[in-house]
Design a protein around this motif. Structure first.
Motif, PDB file in Angstrom:
ATOM      1  N   LYS A 108       0.834  -1.207   0.000  1.00 16.58           N
ATOM      2  CA  LYS A 108       0.000   0.000   0.000  1.00 16.58           C
ATOM      3  C   LYS A 108       0.868   1.258   0.000  1.00 16.58           C
ATOM      4  O   LYS A 108       0.684   2.166  -0.822  1.00 16.58           O
ATOM      5  CB  LYS A 108      -0.933  -0.003   1.220  1.00 16.58           C
ATOM      6  CG  LYS A 108      -1.815  -1.249   1.327  1.00 16.58           C
ATOM      7  CD  LYS A 108      -2.747  -1.205   2.521  1.00 16.58           C
ATOM      8  CE  LYS A 108      -2.050  -1.214   3.865  1.00 16.58           C
ATOM      9  NZ  LYS A 108      -1.306  -2.464   4.156  1.00 16.58           N
ATOM     10  N   THR A 109       1.814   1.300   0.952  1.00 11.29           N
ATOM     11  CA  THR A 109       2.688   2.471   1.026  1.00 11.29           C
ATOM     12  C   THR A 109       3.529   2.590  -0.245  1.00 11.29           C
ATOM     13  O   THR A 109       3.747   3.696  -0.765  1.00 11.29           O
ATOM     14  CB  THR A 109       3.592   2.376   2.269  1.00 11.29           C
ATOM     15  OG1 THR A 109       2.766   2.368   3.434  1.00 11.29           O
ATOM     16  CG2 THR A 109       4.552   3.546   2.351  1.00 11.29           C
ATOM     17  N   THR A 110       3.969   1.457  -0.746  1.00 12.63           N
ATOM     18  CA  THR A 110       4.752   1.471  -1.985  1.00 12.63           C
ATOM     19  C   THR A 110       3.950   2.084  -3.127  1.00 12.63           C
ATOM     20  O   THR A 110       4.488   2.858  -3.931  1.00 12.63           O
ATOM     21  CB  THR A 110       5.184   0.037  -2.345  1.00 12.63           C
ATOM     22  OG1 THR A 110       5.911  -0.517  -1.243  1.00 12.63           O
ATOM     23  CG2 THR A 110       6.053   0.023  -3.581  1.00 12.63           C
ATOM     24  N   PHE A 162       2.197  10.897   5.441  1.00 16.22           N
ATOM     25  CA  PHE A 162       3.058   9.745   5.686  1.00 16.22           C
ATOM     26  C   PHE A 162       2.543   8.872   6.825  1.00 16.22           C
ATOM     27  O   PHE A 162       2.009   9.370   7.808  1.00 16.22           O
ATOM     28  CB  PHE A 162       4.481  10.212   6.008  1.00 16.22           C
ATOM     29  CG  PHE A 162       5.188  10.853   4.840  1.00 16.22           C
ATOM     30  CD1 PHE A 162       6.068  10.133   4.065  1.00 16.22           C
ATOM     31  CD2 PHE A 162       4.945  12.187   4.514  1.00 16.22           C
ATOM     32  CE1 PHE A 162       6.713  10.723   2.981  1.00 16.22           C
ATOM     33  CE2 PHE A 162       5.582  12.787   3.438  1.00 16.22           C
ATOM     34  CZ  PHE A 162       6.471  12.049   2.668  1.00 16.22           C
ATOM     35  N   GLN A 163       2.747   7.569   6.648  1.00 18.77           N
ATOM     36  CA  GLN A 163       2.343   6.604   7.672  1.00 18.77           C
ATOM     37  C   GLN A 163       3.128   6.842   8.961  1.00 18.77           C
ATOM     38  O   GLN A 163       2.585   6.806  10.049  1.00 18.77           O
ATOM     39  CB  GLN A 163       2.612   5.195   7.137  1.00 18.77           C
ATOM     40  CG  GLN A 163       2.262   4.081   8.100  1.00 18.77           C
ATOM     41  CD  GLN A 163       2.403   2.730   7.431  1.00 18.77           C
ATOM     42  OE1 GLN A 163       2.742   2.618   6.257  1.00 18.77           O
ATOM     43  NE2 GLN A 163       2.137   1.673   8.180  1.00 18.77           N
ATOM     44  N   ILE A 164       4.428   7.081   8.793  1.00 17.82           N
ATOM     45  CA  ILE A 164       5.280   7.418   9.938  1.00 17.82           C
ATOM     46  C   ILE A 164       5.517   8.925   9.886  1.00 17.82           C
ATOM     47  O   ILE A 164       5.930   9.444   8.848  1.00 17.82           O
ATOM     48  CB  ILE A 164       6.613   6.659   9.854  1.00 17.82           C
ATOM     49  CG1 ILE A 164       6.345   5.155   9.935  1.00 17.82           C
ATOM     50  CG2 ILE A 164       7.559   7.112  10.959  1.00 17.82           C
ATOM     51  CD1 ILE A 164       7.495   4.294   9.500  1.00 17.82           C
ATOM     52  N   LEU A 179      -3.710   9.688   1.789  1.00 17.55           N
ATOM     53  CA  LEU A 179      -3.458   9.622   3.230  1.00 17.55           C
ATOM     54  C   LEU A 179      -3.009   8.216   3.592  1.00 17.55           C
ATOM     55  O   LEU A 179      -3.775   7.261   3.479  1.00 17.55           O
ATOM     56  CB  LEU A 179      -4.734   9.977   4.002  1.00 17.55           C
ATOM     57  CG  LEU A 179      -5.317  11.366   3.725  1.00 17.55           C
ATOM     58  CD1 LEU A 179      -6.755  11.459   4.243  1.00 17.55           C
ATOM     59  CD2 LEU A 179      -4.457  12.436   4.366  1.00 17.55           C
ATOM     60  N   ASP A 180      -1.751   8.113   4.043  1.00 14.91           N
ATOM     61  CA  ASP A 180      -1.220   6.799   4.397  1.00 14.91           C
ATOM     62  C   ASP A 180      -1.425   6.557   5.889  1.00 14.91           C
ATOM     63  O   ASP A 180      -0.658   7.037   6.714  1.00 14.91           O
ATOM     64  CB  ASP A 180       0.273   6.724   4.034  1.00 14.91           C
ATOM     65  CG  ASP A 180       0.798   5.293   4.064  1.00 14.91           C
ATOM     66  OD1 ASP A 180       0.063   4.405   4.542  1.00 14.91           O
ATOM     67  OD2 ASP A 180       1.947   5.080   3.607  1.00 14.91           O
ATOM     68  N   GLU A 181      -2.470   5.827   6.208  1.00 14.86           N
ATOM     69  CA  GLU A 181      -2.836   5.524   7.592  1.00 14.86           C
ATOM     70  C   GLU A 181      -2.770   6.766   8.473  1.00 14.86           C
ATOM     71  O   GLU A 181      -1.968   6.846   9.400  1.00 14.86           O
ATOM     72  CB  GLU A 181      -1.925   4.420   8.150  1.00 14.86           C
ATOM     73  CG  GLU A 181      -2.041   3.143   7.346  1.00 14.86           C
ATOM     74  CD  GLU A 181      -1.472   1.919   8.069  1.00 14.86           C
ATOM     75  OE1 GLU A 181      -1.537   1.890   9.308  1.00 14.86           O
ATOM     76  OE2 GLU A 181      -0.999   1.011   7.386  1.00 14.86           O
ATOM     77  N   PRO A 182      -3.630   7.741   8.171  1.00 20.81           N
ATOM     78  CA  PRO A 182      -3.580   9.000   8.933  1.00 20.81           C
ATOM     79  C   PRO A 182      -3.772   8.787  10.431  1.00 20.81           C
ATOM     80  O   PRO A 182      -3.255   9.562  11.230  1.00 20.81           O
ATOM     81  CB  PRO A 182      -4.731   9.824   8.336  1.00 20.81           C
ATOM     82  CG  PRO A 182      -5.596   8.848   7.618  1.00 20.81           C
ATOM     83  CD  PRO A 182      -4.689   7.745   7.167  1.00 20.81           C
TER      84      PRO A 182
HETATM   85 MG   LIG Z   1       2.308   1.143   4.797  1.00 23.00          MG
END
Ligand SMILES: [Mg+2]
Ligand SMILES: Nc1ncnc2c1ncn2[C@@H]1O[C@H](COP(=O)(O)OP(=O)(O)OP(=O)(O)O)[C@@H](O)[C@H]1O
Lengths: 332, 251
Positions: free
Chosen positions: B44-46, B86-88, B172-175
C-alpha cells in the motif's frame, strides 16, 4: 499582562517577535566597540576575530540553517583572499572593490559547486566539500607564478580605505573595517534567516524527505544558500588579505575549514550569534593558551570541544539561553 | 461516474524477487472518498510512493488529470495538486506548527524564494496557516514546537501540511496510525469535512472507519488488486474475509 489577543492574532505576534531586535543584541553590537578603548593593544586580534566570526556566519547559513555539512568551507575563504591579494598587485587598490571581486569569484565557484552539493547529504558531503577544498589548495600550490605557492603571495598593496584611512600597525583601521564588514554581512544574514527562504532552509535541515512532499524545490534552495555562503566566505577571506597584507596557502588549508567548524559548533549552530560567540571564545583562548604553551594549546581546545558537545548540545549560546530561561522562570 | 482524476495503468514494482506491485490499475474519480486496504506488506505504502514520485515504478503509467506524470519529480506533482501524508510522522521537529504550515504555503505561493522580506510580512500566508491548524484543532497549540506536540496532534499536523499544499488529490497513508480509537474517528470526521471536490484516497486498517468513511474500497494483497467495490460488496466478499481472517485482522 498585555491585552488578550484574538486567537488568530497570536501567530502573527509570535512570528513578529522572532524578527524583532532583542535589547541584548544591541548591547552586544555596542560592546564590539569596546576594544578601541579597553584593549587598544589587541585590535589586530579583534580584527582577526571579526573575520573569523564572518566566516563562521557564512558556514552557519549552510550548516546551521540548511543542514549542509561542510568541512571544506575554506575553499571560498581562500578564493576571496587570493582574489583580493592578487588583484591588489595588479593595480586595484580600492579595498571595497577588492571585497566585491572576492565575493564574486568565491560566489561563482560556490554556485558551480552547488550543483554537486545539492545532490548529496551527510557523509558524502563531507567527502565532497573536503575534496573541493583540497583541489583548490593544491592548485594554488602548483600555480606559484600566480599565488606565490608555498612562499605566500608577495607584494600585496592595499590602498587606504575610502581613500583616507591607511591600514596601520596597531589595527585601528583593520578592526574598524572588519567590524563594519562583519556587521553589514550579519544584517544581510539576519534578514535572510528571517525570510520565507530562511524558513525553507530550516525545513530542509529538519526534514529533507518532507520538503518535496510539500512541493519545495530543495535543490534550488540549497544552490542559492550555498552560493550566498560562498560569497560571504569570500568576503571574509578578502578582508583578511587586506587587513594583514598577506595571503598564504593556509587560507585554503584543512585547518581553517576545521577551525571554523569548531567555532560554529562550539558557539552554537543555527543562530548566527553562535558563530560569533564561538569565534571570540576560540580566538581568545588560542591567543591565551598558545602564549602559555604553544605546542599543547590544541589539547585545551580539544578538551573544550568534548566538554561543550557533551554538556551543551546547542553550543555555548544554547547553554546561555537555557540558563537565562531558567533564571527568568524562577520566581524573583 | 464523474471524470477520472488519478489513474494508474499496469503499474509494476519489484524489490528483488518480491513483487510489491504487479500490474496495478486503479481509477479515482473527482471527489472520491476511496479506501485502500490490505494486510501488512501488501504494498500500500509502496503504491503511494510511486503515485507521488518518491519511488520510480519498473513499468506502467500514472495519469493525473489526463496527463502522464510518471516521469515527474515529487515536487512537480505536488504543484499539480497530488499531495500525500506519511504513515510514519515526517514532520519538521524543531519548527513550530505555525511555521511548518506557513512554510508549506509559502512554497506553494512562490514566496519561498524571497530572502529579503520578513516572514510576518506575508500576513495572508500566516492567516491561512492558522486557519488550517484551527480547522484541525491545533489553533491553540500553533506556536508550539512540533516535537513537543502530543502524538495525536502530530498526526493532525501531518494532514495540515498536506492541506497547506492545496491538494486536488489527497493520499493519506494511515492518517490515524497509532492514534487511539477514540481520537481517530474525530480525525476522520475532519477528513470527511474536506471540500467535496478534493479526491481523497486513504489507507486504513480499522474496518469500522473504512466502512464509515469510504464510498469505495480497493483491496490490495501481495501487490495486486484483489477486489474493488462498494463497502457492502467488500464486506460480503469471501476472498477478502479469508485474507483478513488468515492474517488475524478485523473480519
Ligand atoms: Mg504502509
Ligand atoms: N525500499 C524497499 N526495499 C525493499 N523492500 C521494501 C522496500 N520498501 C518496502 N519493501 C517491502 O515491500 C513490501 C511492501 O511494503 P509496503 O510498505 O508498501 O507495505 P504496506 O502495505 O504499506 O504495509 P503496512 O500495512 O505494514 O504499512 C514489504 O514486504 C516491505 O518489506
Amino acid at each position: 499582562m498585555a491585552a488578550v489577543l484574538p486567537p488568530q492574532a497570536a501567530p502573527h505576534e509570535f512570528l513578529r517577535a522572532r524578527t524583532r531586535w532583542h535589547p541584548l543584541e544591541i548591547v552586544f553590537w555596542l560592546s564590539t566597540l569596546l576594544p578601541f578603548v579597553v584593549v587598544p593593544e589587541y585590535l589586530q586580534l579583534a580584527s582577526q576575530i571579526a573575520i573569523a566570526a564572518l566566516f563562521a556566519i557564512s558556514l552557519d547559513l549552510i550548516l546551521g540553517y540548511a543542514g549542509i555539512v561542510s568541512i571544506g568551507h575554506a575553499a571560498y575563504f581562500g578564493l576571496g583572499a587570493y582574489t583580493a591579494g592578487i588583484l591588489s598587485k595588479h593595480g586595484i587598490g580600492e579595498p571595497v572593490v577588492l571585497l566585491v571581486l572576492g565575493a564574486i569569484v568565491a560566489g561563482v565557484v560556490g554556485y558551480a559547486s552547488s550543483f554537486i552539493i545539492a545532490r548529496f547529504r551527510h557523509l558524502a558531503l563531507i567527502m565532497i566539500t573536503l575534496g573541493i577544498c583540497l583541489m583548490f589548495y593544491e592548485a594554488a600550490n602548483l600555480a606559484g607564478w600566480l599565488t606565490g605557492g608555498a612562499d605566500g603571495l608577495q607584494g600585496i598593496k592595499i590602498g587606504p580605505l575610502a581613500g583616507t584611512f591607511k591600514f596601520d600597525l596597531y589595527g585601528k583601521t583593520a578592526y574598524s573595517y572588519s567590524l563594519i564588514v562583519l556587521f553589514l554581512c550579519f544584517l544581510l544574514a539576519r534578514r535572510l534567516t528571517h525570510s520565507p527562504f530562511g524558513l525553507s532552509l530550516r525545513g530542509i535541515r529538519e526534514n529533507a524527505v518532507r520538503m518535496p512532499a510539500i512541493g519545495a524545490p530543495s535543490d534550488a534552495h540549497i544552490r542559492k544558500v550555498y552560493t550566498i555562503a560562498a560569497a560571504i566566505a569570500g568576503i571574509a577571506g578578502a578582508v583578511l588579505a587586506q587587513t594583514t597584507s598577506t595571503v598564504s596557502l593556509e587560507v585554503l588549508g584543512f585547518q581553517r575549514s576545521a577551525d571554523v567548524l569548531v567555532m560554529l559548533i562550539m558557539g552554537g549552530a543555527g543562530k548566527l550569534y553562535g558563530g560569533i560567540l564561538g569565534s571570540i571564545v576560540y580566538m581568545v583562548a588560542r591567543d591565551q593558551f598558545s602564549g602559555i604553551n604553544p605546542q599543547y594549546w590544541y589539547f585545551w581546545i580539544g578538551l573544550m570541544m568534548v566538554l561543550v558537545v557533551m554538556y551543551l548540545p546547542n553550543g555555548l549560546l544554547g547553554g546561555l539561553e537555557k540558563l537565562t530561561a531558567r533564571w527568568r522562570r524562577s520566581p524573583t | 461516474m464523474s471524470e477520472t482524476v488519478l489513474a494508474t495503468r499496469g503499474l509494476r514494482k519489484n524489490f528483488g524477487s518480491l513483487v510489491v506491485a504487479g500490474d496495478i490499475n486503479i481509477e479515482l474519480p473527482r471527489g472520491a472518498r476511496h479506501a485502500l486496504i490490505g494486510p501488512n506488506g501488501a504494498g500500500k505504502t509502496t503504491l503511494i510512493n510511486m503515485l507521488t514520485g518518491m519511488l520510480q515504478p519498473d513499468a506502467g503509467q500514472i495519469m493525473l488529470e489526463g496527463a502522464d506524470v510518471t516521469g515527474l519529480k515529487p515536487a512537480a506533482r505536488v504543484h499539480r495538486g497530488l499531495v500525500r501524508t506519511f504513515q510514519i510522522n515526517t514532520l519538521f521537529p524543531r519548527l513550530c506548527a505555525i511555521e511548518a504550515v506557513t512554510l508549506a504555503i509559502c512554497e506553494r505561493e512562490g514566496h519561498a524564494r524571497n530572502w529579503w522580506r520578513r516572514l510576518p510580512v506575508y500576513r495572508d500566508a500566516v492567516d491561512e496557516a492558522y486557519a488550517i491548524l484551527a480547522s484541525l484543532q491545533l489553533g491553540a497549540d500553533c506556536t508550539r514546537v512540533t516535537r513537543e506536540l502530543a502524538y495525536g496532534q502530530q498526526r493532525l499536523l501531518e494532514i495540515s501540511l498536506a492541506l497547506a499544499a492545496k491538494p486536488r488529490v489527497l493520499l493519506l497513508d494511515e492518517p490515524a496510525a497509532g492514534v487511539p480509537r477514540s481520537e481517530s474517528s474525530a480525525l476522520f470526521q475532519a477528513i470527511a469535512g474536506l471540500p467535496a471536490d478534493i479526491t481523497v484516497f486513504f489507507i486504513e486498517h480499522d474496518m469500522d472507519i473504512v466502512f464509515k468513511f469510504a464510498s469505495r474500497i480497493i483491496v490490495l494483497v501481495g501487490g495486486r488488486v484483489l477486489v474493488e467495490g462498494a463497502p457492502s460488496e467488500i464486506a460480503a466478499d469471501q476472498r477478502v474475509r479469508e485474507v483478513y481472517l488468515g492474517h488475524g485482522k478485523h473480519g
